[in-house]
Design an enzyme around this catalytic site. Structure first.
Site, PDB file in Angstrom:
ATOM      1  CG  ASN A 104      -0.056   1.716   6.628  1.00  0.00           C
ATOM      2  OD1 ASN A 104       0.710   0.762   6.717  1.00  0.00           O
ATOM      3  ND2 ASN A 104       0.151   2.724   5.785  1.00  0.00           N
ATOM      4  CG  PHE A 342       2.025   2.875  -2.301  1.00  0.00           C
ATOM      5  CD1 PHE A 342       2.780   1.749  -2.583  1.00  0.00           C
ATOM      6  CD2 PHE A 342       2.381   4.081  -2.883  1.00  0.00           C
ATOM      7  CE1 PHE A 342       3.886   1.826  -3.426  1.00  0.00           C
ATOM      8  CE2 PHE A 342       3.478   4.170  -3.721  1.00  0.00           C
ATOM      9  CZ  PHE A 342       4.233   3.031  -3.996  1.00  0.00           C
ATOM     10  CG  HIS A 343      -4.565   1.155  -2.798  1.00  0.00           C
ATOM     11  ND1 HIS A 343      -3.562   0.801  -3.679  1.00  0.00           N
ATOM     12  CD2 HIS A 343      -5.521   1.756  -3.535  1.00  0.00           C
ATOM     13  CE1 HIS A 343      -3.901   1.167  -4.900  1.00  0.00           C
ATOM     14  NE2 HIS A 343      -5.087   1.757  -4.841  1.00  0.00           N
ATOM     15  CB  CYS A 344      -3.548   2.678   3.829  1.00  0.00           C
ATOM     16  SG  CYS A 344      -4.066   4.397   3.677  1.00  0.00           S
ATOM     17  CB  THR A 345      -1.981  -2.246   2.132  1.00  0.00           C
ATOM     18  OG1 THR A 345      -1.459  -3.554   2.390  1.00  0.00           O
ATOM     19  CG2 THR A 345      -2.442  -2.125   0.693  1.00  0.00           C
TER      20      THR A 345
END
Length: 391
Positions: A104, A342-345
């Site tokens: 992100n 979601f690990h910013c992705t």
């Protein structure tokens, strides 16, 4: 140890831990001896603070094969550097190519500029293992393409992009190349000239083994960006405009001298050990973790298969178990730190087929012991047996 409790730390993709002792020793020394404003005075302590910044810049330049250390602007983290690069380069009507593995930190600035400035963005897909087809990438280039913005290694899958070949594509088509080195700086060899990198954003707190609040952006000497921030630099103070001299143009405000003192020692550690040696050790630990997890029923691994080069990231799912529950149990019952979600992705999870659930991500580091990998596998086995009601 954490609050007198043993901890197995497998969250190095977020922030590396522990740090080499020289890192925090340098930070304490800086706070005691040179915590004045760098570049803002001629007294001895201010000069010493300035020297801390320049010495670290030189080490970073050596690591990334950068000719002029002043082409490195300090930032708070990779996100800050990526925003400086994206917002400082793009203009209305420009076209950008990224991939479906972007963090992100790349996607959100691009989407914001798409909304506010009308730039065009194309997200080139990878396969489920994170492998990019270079012909597909090059075919996405149009006459108005200004930039290829790409992660060096996926923070979800661990897959590694062929940056040198992408750099050749960019040069051949007169397109700038921005590389997000959040998962590769200090871990994979990076040569900005040899790989054709115009902009390199990197964090200090991950593979470079420095503290949080540090990072940087390499800016090609022939490339000018609009500053992300305007303000005091200690130079050209009589001028109402931001100075053009580097790195001052991109470093408004007082720098994190104490943090950068620690970062310099982290980079020094990496230079002595070499990224090649660090990567080899981490990859071996990663393959051992993958082999152990793969032997457990109902476990599915994301990303490249065992034996395919990757960074030290192992994302996985246990069928029927929420990843957040798995991470919670690993922490509370076994003292193992991982990250779930979601690990910013989100684009990465769509690519991997895990968008509905997210995943558990375990990321070993250079200081991870093999015994800790065994403990992680055993803990997942035990959690599975308990949740499945097996003996």
């Amino acid at each position: 140890m954490l609050e007198n409790k043993p901890i197995i730390y497998l969250d190095n993709a977020a922030t590396s831990w522990p740090k080499p002792p020289a890192v925090w020793e340098a930070m304490e020394r800086s706070m005691r001896e040179s915590a004045a404003n760098p570049g803002r005075g001629s007294h001895a302590m201010a000069v010493k603070a300035s020297r801390v910044l320049f010495e670290c810049r030189k080490k970073l330049a050596r690591l990334f094969k950068i000719g002029n250390p002043n082409d490195i602007a300090y930032t708070l983290n990779a996100t800050h550097g990526l925003n400086l690069a994206i917002q400082g380069l793009l203009k209305p009507g420009d076209h950008v190519i990224a991939t479906t593995l972007e963090h992100n930190s790349v996607r959100r600035p691009l989407e914001a500029m798409k909304r506010t400035l009308g730039i065009e963005v194309t997200y080139v897909p990878t396969d489920a293992e994170g492998i990019l087809d270079l012909k597909t990438l090059e075919s996405a280039i149009t006459p108005i393409t200004k930039l290829i913005a790409i992660t060096h290694s996926s923070n979800l899958l661990g897959s590694i992009m062929p940056i040198g070949e992408i750099g050749e594509i960019a040069r051949r088509n007169n397109v700038k190349l921005l590389v997000d080195a959040a998962q590769s700086a200090g871990v994979l060899p990076i040569d900005v000239v040899g790989m054709g990198i115009d902009l390199l954003a990197f964090p200090g707190h991950k593979g470079l083994l420095g503290p949080q609040g540090t990072g940087g952006l390499y800016i090609h000497p022939n490339l000018e960006l609009e500053p992300l921030m305007h303000g005091g630099t200690g130079s050209k103070s009589e001028d109402p405009e931001q100075p053009h001299v580097r790195p001052d143009r991109y470093e408004a405000g007082t720098q994190n001298t104490v943090g950068i003192a620690g970062l310099a020692e982290g980079v020094n550690f990496v230079l002595k050990e070499t990224p090649e040696a660090i990567h080899a050790k981490e990859q071996q630990l990663t393959f051992e973790l993958m082999e152990g997890l793969q032997s457990i029923p109902d476990i599915s691994l994301l990303g490249p298969k065992i034996g395919v080069e990757r960074t030290a990231i192992v994302s996985f799912l246990l069928e029927g178990v929420d990843p957040s529950e798995m991470a919670f149990l690993l922490d509370q019952q076994f003292g193992i730190a991982v990250r779930a979600g979601f690990h910013c992705t989100p684009l990465g999870h769509e690519t991997a087929g895990s968008y509905e659930t997210g995943a558990v991500r375990a990321s070993p580091g250079y200081f991870t012991e093999k015994s800790e990998i065994v403990s992680m596998v055993d803990a997942v086995k035990e959690i599975r047996r308990t949740l499945k009601g097996e003996r």
